[in-house]
Write a protein that holds these residues in place. Structure first.
Motif, PDB file in Angstrom:
ATOM      1  N   VAL A 210       0.852  -1.184   0.000  1.00 41.01           N
ATOM      2  CA  VAL A 210       0.000   0.000   0.000  1.00 41.01           C
ATOM      3  C   VAL A 210       0.892   1.240   0.000  1.00 41.01           C
ATOM      4  N   PRO A 211       0.358   2.365  -0.463  1.00 40.01           N
ATOM      5  CA  PRO A 211       1.163   3.592  -0.436  1.00 40.01           C
ATOM      6  C   PRO A 211       1.633   3.875   0.989  1.00 40.01           C
ATOM      7  N   TYR A 212       2.919   4.106   1.159  1.00 40.62           N
ATOM      8  CA  TYR A 212       3.460   4.246   2.514  1.00 40.62           C
ATOM      9  C   TYR A 212       3.264   5.658   3.049  1.00 40.62           C
ATOM     10  N   THR A 213       3.522   6.659   2.222  1.00 38.21           N
ATOM     11  CA  THR A 213       3.415   8.040   2.690  1.00 38.21           C
ATOM     12  C   THR A 213       2.600   8.851   1.696  1.00 38.21           C
ATOM     13  N   ALA A 214       1.523   9.460   2.192  1.00 36.25           N
ATOM     14  CA  ALA A 214       0.696  10.330   1.369  1.00 36.25           C
ATOM     15  C   ALA A 214       1.263  11.743   1.390  1.00 36.25           C
ATOM     16  N   THR A 215       0.789  12.559   0.470  1.00 40.77           N
ATOM     17  CA  THR A 215       1.108  13.980   0.539  1.00 40.77           C
ATOM     18  C   THR A 215       0.052  14.679   1.384  1.00 40.77           C
ATOM     19  N   ASP A 242      -5.851   6.897   3.881  1.00 40.35           N
ATOM     20  CA  ASP A 242      -4.621   6.261   4.334  1.00 40.35           C
ATOM     21  C   ASP A 242      -4.003   5.308   3.330  1.00 40.35           C
ATOM     22  N   GLY A 243      -4.512   5.304   2.102  1.00 44.21           N
ATOM     23  CA  GLY A 243      -3.928   4.460   1.082  1.00 44.21           C
ATOM     24  C   GLY A 243      -4.070   2.971   1.331  1.00 44.21           C
TER      25      GLY A 243
END
Length: 248
Positions: A210-215, A242-243
């Motif tokens: 899953v995406p680890y860090t969002a903007t 939270d991706g």
């Protein structure tokens, strides 16, 4: 997308000097709102206003753990408030309940819960007068389950979720909607270093998918949606942004 959803409206955004708060304030102002931006850092507020001189941003230096600061923030709205976004927050040191000390516990709750409660309590009359007031709190994916993010932080985020739902229930008749966004890891500057060695092996493996860090801008888009009339039938929701973290 309608870029004028907030024309003629007034908003307050806390923690607006950086991260999610900054991105949210810029998005609201860009869509027409007059935005009171509150932060406890004068340097961050000065940089925000200097970077965006054409936007209607009204800075207030405020430590929202103090009631006088709450009063100053609301005074800056000049008696009109349509949107309140509570983003100010802090994290502890990933300590378990066996490790956390009273000072850390009290500090985390004072910022993450006490400031939200005080500002919301004081803002209710203005939001009621608006006729379509919206409150959006920023919680965390830690508000949805147990978390390795520390006992004080996790407990405070569950408290924010409970406060959100209670406010939604008790003030819906006042024309006020209250929701929360629950981000996962976001590039905001608030997080302690996130090392996969701190996480159980299975979770660390799953999180690779899953995406680890969002903007901050990705989370701000969800906040602004919840504050807008596009979400007029949404109340009392804790919405993950939270991706996929909360699915792990």
């Amino acid at each position: 997308m309608d870029t004028h959803r907030f024309t003629g409206r007034t908003a307050v955004v806390t923690g607006a000097g950086s991260g999610i708060g900054r991105a949210t304030a810029l998005r609201l102002a860009g869509e027409g709102a007059a935005v009171v931006v509150a932060d406890r850092s004068a340097r961050r507020l000065e940089a925000l206003v200097a970077d965006e001189p054409r936007l209607p941003l009204f800075p207030v230096l405020a430590d929202l753990t103090e009631q006088d600061a709450v009063s100053r923030v609301l005074a800056a709205t000049e008696g009109r408030l349509d949107v309140l976004v509570n983003t100010a927050g802090t994290m502890d040191r990933f300590e378990s309940v066996a490790e956390v000390d009273d000072a850390t516990w009290d500090r985390v709750f004072a910022v993450n819960v006490g400031s939200v409660m005080r500002l919301t309590r004081a803002a209710i009359p203005l939001l009621r007068a608006s006729g379509r007031g919206a409150i959006v709190n920023v919680a965390s994916e830690a508000s949805l389950r147990g978390s390795a993010a520390g006992a004080a932080y996790t407990a405070s985020q569950h408290a924010v979720a409970g406060l959100t739902k209670s406010t939604a229930l008790m003030h819906a008749a006042d024309g006020i909607r209250t929701n929360a966004v629950a981000p996962g890891a976001t590039d905001t500057g608030i997080e302690a270093p996130m090392d996969s060695d701190l996480l159980p092996g299975r979770m660390a493996g799953l999180l690779r998918n899953v995406p680890y860090t969002a903007t901050a801008e990705q989370v701000a888009a969800v906040i602004v949606f919840l504050a807008s009339d596009d979400a007029s039938n949404v109340n009392g929701v804790i919405l993950p942004s939270d991706g996929g973290w909360s699915a792990v």
